[in-house]
Enzyme design. Structure first.
Site: not given
Lengths: 362, 462
Positions: B324-326
């Site tokens: 989700w963060h990258g």
């Protein structure tokens, strides 16, 4: 009526004491009062920020707003708290030192065009004539661990993404001492923000590097102020002449010592088309100015950072054919891999001279 | 539009006035807040407003369909419309955030260079936040735990500018009642809001920026050129930097929302005081971890079944949380470290370990994972790790001031909530005008001690 008002007021006070808040109108007044306090106490910094903005409507509006506020604040003595803190933090001393150096450079610069900064050096030592391809052969080969080859890597924010890697690569030889010095948001267009000739003169005098790597230009596609105070519109004839003069000044300043070479790194291709075109125009200027000087080499990055069609790409194949991201998501700066690629290229360029190459062979 | 800028200050004064003036007129007020939020988002890039509008329109429409199918008892329709809405949200995320990552990995796997075309699209700010909010809305409707919102209400909910670009991830069940109910304009929580905004600005402008420019950036750019102690403190420094940056943003967002009459859930609760990884995730980015728990971990089976099922669910949740963060392997590894550590923690009797040792273990596992989060690549993270173990570089950056800042920032995490609340309540007891002036003076102090120019918040990129 008065009684009710008092009761209301008391009730409001109670609510506030109990943490239940204040009327929106009063909050607005209090917030605006707070912002007004902040604006006046901070007016000198706000005016300085406005001054550094690129020339245009935004800058003019900001100056028109902050100048009178700063003038009132400073006449009321409201700017001294911040000034005092900055003095305690040592910031004003740096500014003072830069101003002194600036004055020193200006005294030298009052003479003719490009030989201004080099004149004092030339008086002491006649510069050697060095043909382009032979330039680094003139470097002194007597480096060792006690007297290392000094490499200075400097420029704008781009240096943050390869400078330290190049330093590490270069320092794999014990006979090399390298330094990386990025100055964010800097360039040649706005000496009022950061004065590169002054800083470089300081580096050359204090550290006397054998080789210098410079990358500038990312922040330079903006109107610039000529010596007479007139603003020159970006990329018009007068702008180009003035900007070329500034490039030349920096190149001459760095190569004022006949034993020093300068690698001027061009801007890599950029994702945004308009920005890329502007950077290519600047690259042409760097290339032309470098070609006019014997000990300045222009390093073109287009070949390194374009795909097979010659276009910008964030992902490029490495030597094994594996795609790696060489650029950051901003479409401007270099990634970890991009920094490694550029550092390797620059080290190769440095090592092209036999004497320098020996540093990493011995 | 960044919070710590003059442009935002001006924007907010106008929105504050309009907000309270139009509050008695619900439709006008909704239009004003929605319009302001669109302006706020469009300030960064107008083209991506279309994406936000698409997310609003598609999820609101699907939500209505889900609700009507549910009321009719048409479970197939409920499932179909939920799937369509989630697929639409995930497509947005997939195209803008993950496509290039998978295209590059596939090309490398096939060994065919640019075999799969790469899009190189700009990542729309806040896309991960508003798509997660949108998904929670349709899933909650499917579960029947919320009522469908009117279009303007939903538009305000999804686009509300204080939390639009970097959270907190607010649920519809938390926002809908606040949109529907008119707050009392005589009771604006000014003291709490000013306190939160100042605290957030201090964390971002002073602590985060200072650590980044004086310690963290240099260490991560060239770990081998620094001493082992430099690199170790660089990692500790990054742990503080990202906390100060992200929780600072959240503080400002909560404070700004409070001034408009909204109360957001808390997102951070002194995470580096945690004595276990489970405890850490109850304190770090709380709105994301609770989202992952409610919409991913529990639907996967949660703690039900055998231990091996629970471990699998934990690992999947943390891996997807990392992604989700990258879209890089580093974030996957970051998630994997947390997932594996959580599994180990659950399978061992850790409560028998002395609390100080438990704290030290937890903090260092979190820091170990941050190395992958911060480094540009897996090899860059390996360089940092090997430099900690044995670097030949000289100490370049570490000084008493930096050591004090890092240690003090960790120490502050152990200050109890009530002590923190007492500090906030000092402002609360002052007359509102004094609060405002104290706020203004606080702004000057923060600006004086902060470096020039403000880097964007780290979590904007997610």
């Amino acid at each position: 009526m008065e009684k009710m008002t008092n009761a209301e007021s008391e009730s409001n006070r109670d609510r506030r004491r109990n943490g239940q808040g204040s009327p929106a109108g009063k909050v607005l007044v209090a917030g605006l009062a707070g912002l007004a306090v902040a604006l006046f106490l901070n007016s000198s910094a706000l005016l300085a920020d406005a001054t550094r903005q690129p020339d245009g409507t935004g800058r003019s509006v900001a100056l028109a707003v902050w100048r009178p506020i700063e003038s009132v604040a400073s006449s009321l003595g409201l700017t001294w708290p911040r000034a005092t803190v900055e003095r305690l933090l040592g910031r004003s001393e740096v500014e003072q030192a830069i101003t002194l150096l600036l004055e020193k450079i200006e005294v030298v610069a009052t003479s003719e065009k490009d030989d201004r900064v080099t004149s004092s050096v030339q008086e002491e030592q006649e510069p050697r004539e060095v043909p382009g391809e032979e330039l680094r052969r003139s470097l002194k080969p007597n480096w060792d661990a006690d007297n290392p080859f000094q490499l200075w890597v400097t420029g704008d924010s781009m240096v943050r993404f390869f400078g330290d890697t190049l330093v590490s690569l270069a320092e794999t030889s014990t006979m090399v001492q390298a330094t990386s010095e990025p100055v964010l948001s800097s360039g040649l267009s706005r000496p009022d923000f950061f004065d590169w000739p002054t800083r470089l003169a300081e580096i050359m005098t204090k550290h006397d590097p054998d080789a210098v790597v410079i990358i500038l230009g990312g922040n330079d596609a903006q109107n610039i102020r000529a010596g007479d105070g007139e603003w020159l519109e970006r990329f018009n004839e007068a702008w180009l002449a003035e900007y070329r003069r500034r490039i030349g000044t920096v190149m001459d300043l760095v190569t004022s010592d006949a034993d020093r070479v300068l690698l001027w790194v061009g801007q890599p291709p950029m994702r945004e088309e308009g920005f890329d075109q502007r950077m290519q125009l600047l690259n042409n200027l760097y290339q032309v100015e470098a070609a006019e000087r014997d000990r300045v080499q222009y390093v073109d990055l287009r070949g390194l950072f374009t795909d097979s069609s010659g276009n910008y790409s964030r992902y490029l194949p490495d030597s094994a054919g594996k795609l790696v991201d060489v650029r950051l998501t901003d479409g401007v700066h270099l990634s970890h891999w991009g920094g490694q690629w550029l550092s390797a290229l620059l080290l190769r360029e440095l090592r092209r001279s036999p004497n320098v190459d020996e540093l990493w062979v011995r | 539009m960044l919070f710590p800028t003059f442009a935002f200050g001006l924007f907010f004064v106008v929105v504050f006035v309009l907000n309270w003036l139009t509050r008695p007129h619900p439709t006008v007020w909704r239009a004003v807040i929605f319009g302001s939020s669109i302006f706020f988002y469009g300030w960064w890039n107008w083209r991506f407003v279309i994406l936000l509008l698409w997310a609003i329109g598609s999820n609101w429409f699907a939500g209505n369909k889900i609700n009507s199918c549910r009321l009719r008892g048409a479970q197939d329709g409920v499932r179909a419309w939920t799937s369509i809405a989630i697929a639409s949200d995930l497509t947005l995320l997939g195209v803008f955030k993950y496509y290039d990552f998978f295209a590059v990995e596939l090309s490398n796997l096939l060994g065919m260079g640019n075999a799969v075309p790469i899009l190189e699209l700009t990542l729309p700010v806040g896309i991960s936040f508003f798509t997660f909010q949108a998904m929670s809305y349709v899933i909650d409707l499917r579960r029947g735990v919320i009522e469908p919102m009117k279009f303007l209400d939903f538009a305000v909910y999804l686009s509300f500018f204080p939390q639009l670009v970097a959270g907190p991830i607010v649920r519809a069940s938390e926002m809908a009642p606040q949109i529907a109910k008119r707050p009392d304009p005589r009771r604006v929580a000014s003291a709490e809001a000013f306190h939160l905004i100042l605290r957030g600005l201090f964390k971002k402008v002073v602590v985060s920026s200072w650590l980044a420019s004086n310690l963290v950036d240099g260490v991560f750019a060239d770990p081998q050129g620094h001493s082992s102690l430099d690199v170790l403190f660089g990692v500790y420094g990054y742990a503080i930097q990202i906390y100060a940056d992200f929780s600072g943003y959240t503080d400002i967002a909560i404070g700004v929302a409070l001034l408009l009459g909204f109360r957001f859930p808390i997102n951070f609760d002194r995470p580096y005081s945690a004595l276990s990884l489970r405890d850490f995730w109850r304190r770090w980015h709380i709105t994301l971890s609770s989202w992952l728990r409610d919409y991913l971990y529990i639907p996967l089976g949660g703690n039900r079944g055998q231990n091996s099922d629970m471990y699998r669910n934990l690992l999947i949740t943390m891996l997807l949380g990392g992604l989700w963060h990258g879209s890089t392997w580093n974030f996957v590894i970051w998630g994997a470290i947390h997932g594996v550590a959580l599994i180990i923690e659950r399978s061992l009797p850790t409560e028998r370990i002395h609390p100080v040792v438990r704290w030290a273990l937890t903090f260092h596992v979190v820091c170990f994972a941050w190395i992958f989060f911060r480094a540009d690549s897996v090899s860059a993270a390996s360089d940092v790790l090997s430099a900690i173990i044995g670097s030949s570089g000289d100490a370049k950056v570490l000084n008493a001031g930096l050591i004090f800042l890092v240690l003090a920032s960790i120490g502050v995490q152990f200050v109890t909530k009530s002590a923190s609340a007492r500090m906030g309540s000092w402002m609360n007891r002052r007359p509102v005008l004094i609060q405002g002036i104290a706020f203004g003076m606080g702004l000057v102090v923060i600006d004086t001690f902060g470096p020039e120019g403000i880097a964007p918040f780290i979590y904007f990129q997610f």
